[in-house]
Scaffold this motif. Structure first.
Motif, PDB file in Angstrom:
ATOM      1  N   ASN A  15       0.826  -1.210   0.000  1.00 57.65           N
ATOM      2  CA  ASN A  15       0.000   0.000   0.000  1.00 57.65           C
ATOM      3  C   ASN A  15       0.867   1.270   0.000  1.00 57.65           C
ATOM      4  O   ASN A  15       0.633   2.197   0.774  1.00 57.65           O
ATOM      5  CB  ASN A  15      -0.972   0.001   1.180  1.00 57.65           C
ATOM      6  N   VAL A  16       1.869   1.282  -0.880  1.00 55.86           N
ATOM      7  CA  VAL A  16       2.808   2.396  -1.002  1.00 55.86           C
ATOM      8  C   VAL A  16       2.473   3.190  -2.252  1.00 55.86           C
ATOM      9  O   VAL A  16       2.273   2.616  -3.328  1.00 55.86           O
ATOM     10  CB  VAL A  16       4.265   1.876  -1.062  1.00 55.86           C
ATOM     11  N   LYS A  17       2.425   4.491  -2.137  1.00 54.41           N
ATOM     12  CA  LYS A  17       2.153   5.370  -3.268  1.00 54.41           C
ATOM     13  C   LYS A  17       3.461   5.708  -3.985  1.00 54.41           C
ATOM     14  O   LYS A  17       4.511   5.845  -3.357  1.00 54.41           O
ATOM     15  CB  LYS A  17       1.489   6.658  -2.790  1.00 54.41           C
ATOM     16  N   SER A  18       3.360   5.863  -5.300  1.00 53.88           N
ATOM     17  CA  SER A  18       4.532   6.200  -6.106  1.00 53.88           C
ATOM     18  C   SER A  18       5.207   7.464  -5.614  1.00 53.88           C
ATOM     19  O   SER A  18       6.432   7.543  -5.555  1.00 53.88           O
ATOM     20  CB  SER A  18       4.136   6.373  -7.580  1.00 53.88           C
ATOM     21  N   LYS A  19       4.418   8.451  -5.260  1.00 49.22           N
ATOM     22  CA  LYS A  19       4.962   9.724  -4.789  1.00 49.22           C
ATOM     23  C   LYS A  19       5.850   9.519  -3.566  1.00 49.22           C
ATOM     24  O   LYS A  19       6.950  10.075  -3.480  1.00 49.22           O
ATOM     25  CB  LYS A  19       3.825  10.685  -4.458  1.00 49.22           C
ATOM     26  N   ASP A  20       5.387   8.710  -2.610  1.00 50.94           N
ATOM     27  CA  ASP A  20       6.142   8.473  -1.381  1.00 50.94           C
ATOM     28  C   ASP A  20       7.436   7.715  -1.649  1.00 50.94           C
ATOM     29  O   ASP A  20       8.489   8.064  -1.121  1.00 50.94           O
ATOM     30  CB  ASP A  20       5.290   7.717  -0.362  1.00 50.94           C
ATOM     31  N   LEU A  21       7.354   6.677  -2.489  1.00 50.05           N
ATOM     32  CA  LEU A  21       8.542   5.884  -2.794  1.00 50.05           C
ATOM     33  C   LEU A  21       9.561   6.718  -3.568  1.00 50.05           C
ATOM     34  O   LEU A  21      10.750   6.709  -3.246  1.00 50.05           O
ATOM     35  CB  LEU A  21       8.181   4.622  -3.580  1.00 50.05           C
ATOM     36  N   ALA A  22       9.102   7.455  -4.569  1.00 51.53           N
ATOM     37  CA  ALA A  22      10.005   8.280  -5.369  1.00 51.53           C
ATOM     38  C   ALA A  22      10.723   9.299  -4.496  1.00 51.53           C
ATOM     39  O   ALA A  22      11.936   9.498  -4.622  1.00 51.53           O
ATOM     40  CB  ALA A  22       9.234   8.989  -6.484  1.00 51.53           C
ATOM     41  N   GLU A  23       9.983   9.920  -3.599  1.00 49.81           N
ATOM     42  CA  GLU A  23      10.586  10.909  -2.701  1.00 49.81           C
ATOM     43  C   GLU A  23      11.636  10.271  -1.799  1.00 49.81           C
ATOM     44  O   GLU A  23      12.718  10.810  -1.605  1.00 49.81           O
ATOM     45  CB  GLU A  23       9.495  11.554  -1.852  1.00 49.81           C
ATOM     46  N   HIS A  24      11.329   9.091  -1.280  1.00 51.60           N
ATOM     47  CA  HIS A  24      12.257   8.410  -0.372  1.00 51.60           C
ATOM     48  C   HIS A  24      13.552   7.996  -1.066  1.00 51.60           C
ATOM     49  O   HIS A  24      14.630   8.139  -0.489  1.00 51.60           O
ATOM     50  CB  HIS A  24      11.593   7.182   0.251  1.00 51.60           C
ATOM     51  N   ILE A  25      13.435   7.481  -2.289  1.00 53.95           N
ATOM     52  CA  ILE A  25      14.641   6.984  -2.959  1.00 53.95           C
ATOM     53  C   ILE A  25      15.345   8.059  -3.770  1.00 53.95           C
ATOM     54  O   ILE A  25      16.435   7.827  -4.293  1.00 53.95           O
ATOM     55  CB  ILE A  25      14.355   5.740  -3.834  1.00 53.95           C
ATOM     56  N   THR A  28      12.529  10.954  -9.632  1.00 49.96           N
ATOM     57  CA  THR A  28      11.257  11.574  -9.987  1.00 49.96           C
ATOM     58  C   THR A  28      10.177  10.510 -10.116  1.00 49.96           C
ATOM     59  O   THR A  28      10.474   9.326 -10.358  1.00 49.96           O
ATOM     60  CB  THR A  28      11.359  12.334 -11.320  1.00 49.96           C
ATOM     61  N   GLU A  29       8.935  10.941  -9.981  1.00 43.44           N
ATOM     62  CA  GLU A  29       7.819  10.011 -10.177  1.00 43.44           C
ATOM     63  C   GLU A  29       7.806   9.485 -11.610  1.00 43.44           C
ATOM     64  O   GLU A  29       7.442   8.331 -11.843  1.00 43.44           O
ATOM     65  CB  GLU A  29       6.493  10.679  -9.854  1.00 43.44           C
ATOM     66  N   ALA A  30       8.224  10.323 -12.563  1.00 45.17           N
ATOM     67  CA  ALA A  30       8.275   9.890 -13.966  1.00 45.17           C
ATOM     68  C   ALA A  30       9.276   8.748 -14.144  1.00 45.17           C
ATOM     69  O   ALA A  30       8.986   7.763 -14.832  1.00 45.17           O
ATOM     70  CB  ALA A  30       8.637  11.067 -14.862  1.00 45.17           C
ATOM     71  N   ASN A  31      10.452   8.874 -13.525  1.00 49.56           N
ATOM     72  CA  ASN A  31      11.447   7.805 -13.633  1.00 49.56           C
ATOM     73  C   ASN A  31      10.989   6.548 -12.902  1.00 49.56           C
ATOM     74  O   ASN A  31      11.247   5.433 -13.358  1.00 49.56           O
ATOM     75  CB  ASN A  31      12.798   8.276 -13.105  1.00 49.56           C
ATOM     76  N   LEU A  32      10.308   6.709 -11.780  1.00 51.57           N
ATOM     77  CA  LEU A  32       9.770   5.552 -11.064  1.00 51.57           C
ATOM     78  C   LEU A  32       8.721   4.854 -11.924  1.00 51.57           C
ATOM     79  O   LEU A  32       8.680   3.627 -11.989  1.00 51.57           O
ATOM     80  CB  LEU A  32       9.169   5.968  -9.721  1.00 51.57           C
ATOM     81  N   SER A  33       7.902   5.634 -12.615  1.00 51.66           N
ATOM     82  CA  SER A  33       6.893   5.062 -13.504  1.00 51.66           C
ATOM     83  C   SER A  33       7.548   4.244 -14.616  1.00 51.66           C
ATOM     84  O   SER A  33       7.092   3.136 -14.931  1.00 51.66           O
ATOM     85  CB  SER A  33       6.035   6.170 -14.113  1.00 51.66           C
TER      86      SER A  33
END
Length: 78
Positions: A15-25, A28-33
């Protein structure tokens, strides 16, 4: 390519949101996508480590090796 990225599955299970994971690591959200879609050619080990630390998982939980079936077209060439 026989390597499949199942990061989206692990994120959904946790139940992790992309925004939270991208910020932590620190990407960008685009690169995580792009990573979640398997559209990257590689991943840095420190990024993989940060993802695994945040999700409390192993690299094998988000990366899978899938054997190509004999006679199947090579997806990389399509």
């Amino acid at each position: 390519m026989p390597i499949r990225v199942t990061l989206n599955v692990m994120m959904a299970e946790r139940n992790v949101k992309s925004k939270d994971l991208a910020e932590h690591i620190g990407i960008t959200e685009a690169n995580l996508s792009l990573l979640k879609q398997g559209k990257v050619k590689g991943i840095r080990f420190d990024t993989l480590e940060a993802i695994c630390t945040y999700l409390k998982c192993e690299p094998g939980d988000i990366l899978r090796f899938v054997e190509a079936e004999p006679g199947a077209p090579d997806q990389a060439k399509l």
